[in-house]
Design a protein around this motif. Structure first.
Motif, PDB file in Angstrom:
ATOM      1  N   UNK A 216       4.620  23.866   5.836  1.00 47.63           N
ATOM      2  CA  UNK A 216       5.280  22.716   6.442  1.00 47.63           C
ATOM      3  C   UNK A 216       4.319  21.936   7.328  1.00 47.63           C
ATOM      4  N   UNK A 217       3.444  22.664   8.025  1.00 49.10           N
ATOM      5  CA  UNK A 217       2.477  21.986   8.902  1.00 49.10           C
ATOM      6  C   UNK A 217       1.536  21.083   8.100  1.00 49.10           C
ATOM      7  N   UNK A 218       1.199  21.524   6.897  1.00 44.78           N
ATOM      8  CA  UNK A 218       0.343  20.706   6.039  1.00 44.78           C
ATOM      9  C   UNK A 218       1.067  19.447   5.585  1.00 44.78           C
ATOM     10  N   UNK A 219       2.339  19.581   5.251  1.00 45.02           N
ATOM     11  CA  UNK A 219       3.138  18.419   4.853  1.00 45.02           C
ATOM     12  C   UNK A 219       3.242  17.420   6.000  1.00 45.02           C
ATOM     13  N   UNK A 220       3.454  17.919   7.202  1.00 47.25           N
ATOM     14  CA  UNK A 220       3.546  17.029   8.363  1.00 47.25           C
ATOM     15  C   UNK A 220       2.215  16.335   8.641  1.00 47.25           C
ATOM     16  N   UNK A 221       1.114  17.057   8.460  1.00 48.81           N
ATOM     17  CA  UNK A 221      -0.214  16.452   8.664  1.00 48.81           C
ATOM     18  C   UNK A 221      -0.458  15.320   7.672  1.00 48.81           C
ATOM     19  N   UNK A 222      -0.128  15.556   6.406  1.00 50.75           N
ATOM     20  CA  UNK A 222      -0.313  14.526   5.382  1.00 50.75           C
ATOM     21  C   UNK A 222       0.576  13.323   5.665  1.00 50.75           C
ATOM     22  N   UNK A 223       1.811  13.575   6.068  1.00 50.79           N
ATOM     23  CA  UNK A 223       2.753  12.482   6.312  1.00 50.79           C
ATOM     24  C   UNK A 223       2.306  11.633   7.496  1.00 50.79           C
ATOM     25  N   UNK A 224       1.853  12.296   8.569  1.00 53.43           N
ATOM     26  CA  UNK A 224       1.363  11.566   9.748  1.00 53.43           C
ATOM     27  C   UNK A 224       0.164  10.699   9.394  1.00 53.43           C
ATOM     28  N   UNK A 225      -0.746  11.247   8.580  1.00 57.36           N
ATOM     29  CA  UNK A 225      -1.913  10.473   8.147  1.00 57.36           C
ATOM     30  C   UNK A 225      -1.500   9.260   7.323  1.00 57.36           C
ATOM     31  N   UNK A 226      -0.540   9.450   6.420  1.00 60.22           N
ATOM     32  CA  UNK A 226      -0.096   8.346   5.561  1.00 60.22           C
ATOM     33  C   UNK A 226       0.551   7.239   6.368  1.00 60.22           C
ATOM     34  N   UNK A 227       1.318   7.583   7.401  1.00 61.70           N
ATOM     35  CA  UNK A 227       2.005   6.579   8.203  1.00 61.70           C
ATOM     36  C   UNK A 227       1.036   5.732   9.015  1.00 61.70           C
ATOM     37  N   UNK A 228      -0.102   6.326   9.405  1.00 65.12           N
ATOM     38  CA  UNK A 228      -1.054   5.609  10.266  1.00 65.12           C
ATOM     39  C   UNK A 228      -2.239   5.022   9.511  1.00 65.12           C
ATOM     40  N   UNK A 229      -2.346   5.310   8.203  1.00 62.61           N
ATOM     41  CA  UNK A 229      -3.530   4.890   7.437  1.00 62.61           C
ATOM     42  C   UNK A 229      -3.537   3.383   7.206  1.00 62.61           C
ATOM     43  N   UNK A 230      -4.761   2.844   7.231  1.00 60.79           N
ATOM     44  CA  UNK A 230      -4.986   1.432   6.885  1.00 60.79           C
ATOM     45  C   UNK A 230      -5.712   1.415   5.544  1.00 60.79           C
ATOM     46  N   UNK A 231      -5.058   0.886   4.524  1.00 55.77           N
ATOM     47  CA  UNK A 231      -5.625   0.929   3.174  1.00 55.77           C
ATOM     48  C   UNK A 231      -6.229  -0.407   2.800  1.00 55.77           C
ATOM     49  N   UNK A 232      -7.144  -0.336   1.843  1.00 60.36           N
ATOM     50  CA  UNK A 232      -7.849  -1.537   1.404  1.00 60.36           C
ATOM     51  C   UNK A 232      -7.295  -2.093   0.105  1.00 60.36           C
ATOM     52  N   UNK A 233      -6.516  -1.297  -0.623  1.00 62.77           N
ATOM     53  CA  UNK A 233      -5.984  -1.737  -1.904  1.00 62.77           C
ATOM     54  C   UNK A 233      -4.470  -1.525  -1.923  1.00 62.77           C
ATOM     55  N   UNK A 234      -3.804  -2.299  -2.725  1.00 61.10           N
ATOM     56  CA  UNK A 234      -2.350  -2.176  -2.840  1.00 61.10           C
ATOM     57  C   UNK A 234      -2.007  -1.095  -3.854  1.00 61.10           C
ATOM     58  N   UNK A 235      -0.750  -0.694  -3.851  1.00 60.12           N
ATOM     59  CA  UNK A 235      -0.292   0.338  -4.788  1.00 60.12           C
ATOM     60  C   UNK A 235       0.065  -0.290  -6.135  1.00 60.12           C
TER      61      UNK A 235
END
Length: 416
Positions: A216-235
């Motif tokens: 669960x801690x790994x899932x939370x780490x990934x989710x936190x990173x995704x919420x704060x990430x600044x991406x250069x390309x669109x999905x």
């Protein structure tokens, strides 16, 4: 005395036959590498009056079919280290580099070193296959590194920093958690468009489906990173295509690497020195077969200095008159694949710091003396090879019915 010098290339060879005092028996001529042409060459050489010895350079793989055919035809064949040929006969101001000139040079070398030539014995099939596998393994490993760097570069545009969230090792089938995750969650939007609970449940099911441990801690780490990430390309579909294809390429190459690794270990286990090599510190199922592939049968080295010279980790003497430089560069004239394997083993010594190991004690002492990194790493590799030679040679001496060894393949008859 008939010395047949053969300059070998990929599809043909140039042959020159000389006798002492410069007598030309056969002017340089070309021979194709078909079975018929090589057998015809063998018949020609066997019809010559007197003893005939065939000499060629021990380089690459091109010489081996020629040497095998002539050896099986009953001729005395000697494969010589190319460095010895290159440094021979440098008593002319002219530098002529042609196939014909090289064939004559090899024939002259054969005449001048007639008593030191050694009969060629084809390498044992297992050792030949093991060495070929190692070269393919090294190539695939380089490709894997390049492909992994490419995927990481694409990740930094679509899901920056995600690589650092995973540390699972590569599995035996070549799959790895971070690569599989990247394929499924190729963009931050694949994560942050869900709530934390929804993503955690999806991630848990994904881990179960692929056989990975869910935390669960790994899932939370990934989710936190995704919420704060600044991406250069669109999905977009283009981004998805780029990331997923790069992940597929990496998985495919990684699978090849693991297949090579497993087969190398299987072949190495069939060789008599396998149990002794695997007992050496820092040598495992990956590095052990690599060592055995590049060193070959240790009996072909007359002394430990010959093995060290073959690896290219021997310091080059530099003495003239009152000048005697004690700290010299290594020759680096041997196998680069062997040196790479030795440096990987030295890296294990540095990371694990086994205080009771003589090689580590020597390595650490050189490092404490303030020696540069490459100096103490090379010195450690030198020390390791000396122990390898002693242990394996002594063990093989206790065995009976060992096959004959190819004493010719190193070109190191004597190392001072």
């Amino acid at each position: 005395m008939n010395a047949a010098g053969i300059d070998v290339s990929s599809r043909k060879s140039t042959v020159a036959v000389l006798r002492p005092f410069g007598e030309v028996v056969k002017v340089p001529f070309e021979v194709g590498h078909s079975a018929e042409a090589l057998l015809d060459l063998a018949r020609q050489l066997k019809t010559l009056d007197g003893e005939t010895r065939v000499v060629m350079e021990h380089t690459g793989r091109y010489y081996e079919p020629v040497a095998n055919v002539l050896h099986e035809a009953g001729l005395y064949v000697s494969a010589v280290n190319p460095l010895l040929i290159r440094e021979y006969g440098g008593n002319s101001l002219r530098r002529v580099k042609t196939d014909k000139a090289d064939a004559v040079k090899i024939a002259r070398y054969a005449l001048d070193n007639w008593a030191d030539l050694r009969d060629y014995t084809p390498m044992d099939t297992i050792r030949y296959d093991l060495k070929t596998l190692n070269r393919q393994f090294q190539l695939a490993s380089k490709q894997k590194t390049a492909t992994a760097n490419n995927l990481i570069a694409l990740q930094e545009q679509s899901f920056p920093g995600i690589r650092k969230c995973f540390d699972s090792p590569v599995r035996r089938d070549g799959t790895q958690k971070w690569v599989d995750f990247t394929y499924a969650f190729w963009h931050v939007d694949c994560v942050r468009r869900h709530s934390l609970n929804a993503f955690s449940e999806r991630y848990r099911k994904w881990c179960k489906r692929h056989g990975y441990i869910f935390k669960q801690s790994n899932a939370e780490e990934v989710y936190t990173l995704a919420k704060s990430a600044v991406v250069l390309v669109s999905s977009s579909e283009t981004t998805k295509l780029l990331v997923q294809e790069a992940a597929n390429q990496l998985t495919s190459i990684s699978r090849s690497v693991e297949i090579y690794r497993a087969e190398m270990n299987r072949l190495a286990s069939l060789l008599p020195e396998y149990p002794v090599v695997m007992e050496l510190y820092g040598v495992g199922e990956s590095l052990g077969p690599q060592l055995m592939a590049e060193i070959g049968d240790v009996r072909r080295f007359e002394q430990k200095k010959s093995l060290i010279a073959f690896a290219g980790v021997d310091p080059m003497p530099n003495q003239s008159g009152d000048k005697n430089v004690r700290s010299n560069r290594s020759s680096k004239r041997g196998s680069p694949y062997l040196r790479k394997t030795l440096f990987n083993i030295m890296g294990i010594y540095l990371r694990c710091s086994p205080a009771e190991e003589p090689v580590y004690q020597f390595l650490d002492r050189k490092r404490a003396e303030g020696k540069p990194f490459y100096v103490y790493m090379t010195a450690g590799a030198n020390k390791f090879l000396r122990r390898y030679y002693a242990k394996v040679r002594d063990y093989l001496a206790t065995l009976d019915d060992l096959p004959p060894v190819d004493m010719d393949s190193t070109g190191l008859n004597q190392t001072n």
